[in-house]
Design an enzyme around this catalytic site. Structure first.
Site, PDB file in Angstrom:
ATOM      1  N   THR A 171      -9.168   6.229   1.250  1.00  0.00           N
ATOM      2  CA  THR A 171      -7.706   6.759   1.220  1.00  0.00           C
ATOM      3  C   THR A 171      -7.372   6.615   2.226  1.00  0.00           C
ATOM      4  OG1 THR A 171      -9.168   8.082  -0.688  1.00  0.00           O
ATOM      5  CG2 THR A 171      -6.917   8.356   0.006  1.00  0.00           C
ATOM      6  N   THR A 179      -4.273   5.010  -2.248  1.00  0.00           N
ATOM      7  CA  THR A 179      -5.202   5.188  -2.705  1.00  0.00           C
ATOM      8  C   THR A 179      -5.688   3.466  -3.634  1.00  0.00           C
ATOM      9  OG1 THR A 179      -7.818   5.587  -2.504  1.00  0.00           O
ATOM     10  CG2 THR A 179      -6.226   6.663  -4.689  1.00  0.00           C
ATOM     11  N   ASN A 202      -8.831   3.500  -4.094  1.00  0.00           N
ATOM     12  CA  ASN A 202     -10.635   4.092  -4.617  1.00  0.00           C
ATOM     13  C   ASN A 202     -10.848   3.633  -3.461  1.00  0.00           C
ATOM     14  OD1 ASN A 202     -12.283   6.605  -5.735  1.00  0.00           O
ATOM     15  ND2 ASN A 202     -12.649   4.515  -7.029  1.00  0.00           N
ATOM     16  N   GLU A 235      -9.688   2.668  -9.784  1.00  0.00           N
ATOM     17  CA  GLU A 235     -10.207   4.165  -9.693  1.00  0.00           C
ATOM     18  C   GLU A 235     -10.403   4.723 -11.507  1.00  0.00           C
ATOM     19  OE1 GLU A 235      -8.919   6.125  -7.781  1.00  0.00           O
ATOM     20  OE2 GLU A 235      -7.605   5.062  -6.290  1.00  0.00           O
ATOM     21  N   ASP A 277     -13.163   7.092 -11.345  1.00  0.00           N
ATOM     22  CA  ASP A 277     -12.272   8.283 -11.152  1.00  0.00           C
ATOM     23  C   ASP A 277     -12.511   9.362 -12.770  1.00  0.00           C
ATOM     24  OD1 ASP A 277     -12.243   8.638  -8.525  1.00  0.00           O
ATOM     25  OD2 ASP A 277     -10.561   8.826  -8.417  1.00  0.00           O
ATOM     26  N   SER A 302      -8.051  13.168  -9.444  1.00  0.00           N
ATOM     27  CA  SER A 302      -7.927  12.848  -8.360  1.00  0.00           C
ATOM     28  C   SER A 302      -7.977  13.915  -7.295  1.00  0.00           C
ATOM     29  CB  SER A 302      -6.683  12.037  -8.049  1.00  0.00           C
ATOM     30  OG  SER A 302      -5.923  12.006  -6.710  1.00  0.00           O
ATOM     31  N   GLY A 362     -10.706  10.931   2.019  1.00  0.00           N
ATOM     32  CA  GLY A 362     -12.167  11.412   1.355  1.00  0.00           C
ATOM     33  C   GLY A 362     -12.818  12.098   0.759  1.00  0.00           C
TER      34      GLY A 362
END
Length: 578
Positions: free
Chosen positions: A381, A399, A401, A420, A423, A452, A472
């Site tokens: 990211t 980002t 991802n 994504e 996520d 997120s 991170g």
């Protein structure tokens, strides 16, 4: 991390500095003797020098921090396809100096209508990892192009044709491939080379990207030109929109023209709270970061960390992390879909209750905390921080991802789509590719934004303003936490960017740490308290920060030494001693 930094910027060093600051710093209650009304210029820190320079180009052209943000964001979308891009999303935390207003621009991707839980299960009812992380099914409807247009038109002073010009130029003329791009492509090549559009970009010269080669993206330049000319319609409708739909369909996915054209950013109220004389402004849901940050800092605010020995301090920080990540997993999701007890979760009284459950010298096993079995995403990211001469501020994290997102570039557009969808809690209770677990609050639904960890933040005391954030994955939140603790200890921007990192996320019940972040004695003491410690992990993150000392007027920037292509720049340049 650069080896030269390790002996200096250890956790022990921070503890010593904390103690020193406690002994020498003036009391926080003292009135400032002289506070500058506005910064003397501008400061920008980003993960790539070309992006920082693009932002400064806007400042020199008479633009403000928001114009610079559009230039930095769009340039990162060109030079960091491994981390972000027009096919992804992001969060922009803005402070408008004229009104004093803070606003959070939510450009997180949304789930297409085809994204039902059943669509991500294999024939045995298990999560289909390939579909969740690779190709068209892994991609949410992108949000970043809408954010660029929104920030430019609502807050900027320059036209999009100006603020997107650096990105257009760099996409067309190319930029030198750096080591992280080459290494990341090697890791994802088998996926990326499945797709015709991706091969056309990254294998244009017949072989994969190599350090020193020039990577040109003429199709991406054309897409950016259409956005500059037509605004959001230049991406979500017209020739680019049609090409995106055709590419997703060609590879077996299902998006509709209506949901693509209907994407909108959301403006939300940031989360705000106090910590030891700092006013903290940070990200609300669908970010989990602000809630977790509020919990952790308000728990820690009940102790004098500066007076503690390193093992005791690290123990308490880890225990605060453990409790915040437990709540992250259970309660948080898209505020347009989920009712969340945000007032309770961010209340100082709730933090005090959590603090009371922490034993001063014993670890709390995570499986003894109430709740159900949570997070670890990829660190690919990117973040940038900006302040301008009027005092406008931007803290932005964006980002796609994973490394190179879904791996799928839509032919003719240069747009690399995100992945994504991973996520979401695609199968509640089942970790995603990086160990992130979730439940009903983050279950997939059409039009919903996935949870997120991106945590763009701004902190302000009587005498200082600091803007910071990082990539991170789930470790973003603890990177920002460690950064804020560093600023509170009196570190400068570059020292904060270089701080060693450690992390705990409730599940798995392990303290992760970079090499030399924790001294051997501290590791031994933590283990004696009942912690499991992995003190030899690879370095992670890429923190970018800028700061303004309101008393001296000094502007400064810090760029993470773990990333050799990042750059922090101050304008005008600070005077140097003869």
């Amino acid at each position: 991390m650069h080896k030269a930094l390790r002996p200096v910027l250890t956790a022990g060093f921070l503890v010593g500095l904390l103690a020193g600051c406690a002994a020498t710093a003036p009391a926080r209650a003292e009135a400032p003797t002289a506070v500058a009304p506005t910064p003397p210029g501008a400061a920008i820190a980003s993960a790539h020098s070309l992006a920082t320079e693009a932002g400064m180009e806007m400042i020199r052209a008479g633009g403000n921090a928001f114009d610079a943000a559009v230039a930095v964001s769009s340039t990162l979308s060109v030079v960091e396809p491994i981390s972000s891009g027009l096919g992804g999303g992001g969060f922009f935390l803005l402070h408008d100096a004229a009104s004093g207003r803070d606003v959070f621009v939510d450009a997180r991707e949304t789930a297409p209508a085809s994204a039902t839980p059943a669509a991500f299960l294999d024939e045995d009812g298990e999560l289909d990892r390939d579909r969740a992380t690779n190709g068209p099914w892994s991609a949410g409807i992108p949000g970043l192009p809408a954010a660029l247009v929104h920030v430019a038109r609502e807050y900027g002073e320059l036209p999009l044709s100006t603020t997107l010009a650096p990105a257009i130029r760099i996409a067309r003329e190319g930029f030198p491939v750096y080591e992280r791009l080459e290494r990341g492509y090697a890791r994802r090549s088998q996926v990326m080379e499945r797709y015709r559009g991706t091969r056309e970009v990254f294998l244009a010269d017949g072989d994969p990207p190599q350090v020193g080669e020039v990577l040109r993206q003429p199709d991406l330049a054309r897409t950016l030109e259409l956005i500059a000319r037509d605004g959001a319609d230049g991406f979500y409708r017209g020739e680019v929109g049609q090409a995106l739909l055709a590419s997703v369909a060609e590879e077996g996915g299902r998006w509709t023209a209506g949901e693509l054209a209907g994407y909108e950013v959301r403006e939300r109220e940031p989360i705000e709270f106090e910590y030891r004389g700092w006013h903290v402004v940070t990200a609300p849901p669908p970010s989990s970061g602000g809630v977790a940050l509020a919990q952790m800092l308000q728990i820690l605010g009940g102790w004098d960390l500066a007076a503690m020995e390193e093992p005791d301090r690290i123990h308490l920080v880890v225990e605060a992390m453990r409790r915040a990540y437990r709540d992250r997993t259970i309660y948080l999701g898209d505020p347009d879909f989920v009712e969340m007890p945000l007032a309770l979760l961010t209340d100082p009284a709730y933090a005090a209750g959590l603090r009371a459950t922490i034993h001063p010298d014993r670890a709390t096993p995570s499986d003894l905390l109430s709740g159900q079995p949570v997070p670890l995403e990829d660190d690919e990211t990117t973040h940038f921080s900006i302040i301008d001469g009027d005092g406008n501020r931007v803290s932005a994290t964006q980002t796609v991802n994973l490394l190179y997102g879904s791996g799928l570039v839509a032919p003719g557009t240069g747009v690399l789509l995100n992945n994504e969808m991973d996520d979401f809690a695609l199968k509640p209770g089942t970790p995603n590719a990086f160990g992130v677990m979730g439940f009903e609050a983050n279950a997939v639904e059409p039009g919903k934004r996935m949870l997120s960890s991106m945590t763009p933040s701004i902190i302000e005391s009587d005498d200082k303003v600091a803007i910071l954030g990082a990539p991170g994955g789930s470790r973003i939140i603890t990177e920002v936490l460690v950064g804020i603790l560093g600023y509170d200890a009196g570190l400068d921007a570059q020292q904060v960017a270089a701080l060693p990192r450690y992390h705990h996320q409730w599940m798995p019940d392990v303290v992760s740490a970079e090499p030399d972040a924790l001294s051997p004695g501290t590791v031994k003491a933590l283990e004696a308290m009942g912690h499991t410690v992995n003190a030899g992990e690879d370095t992670w993150g890429n923190l970018q920060t800028v700061a303004w000392d309101k008393r001296t007027g000094e502007l400064s920037g810090g760029t993470d030494p773990r990333n050799p292509v990042g750059k922090a720049e101050v304008l005008p340049e600070p005077a140097t001693s003869p």
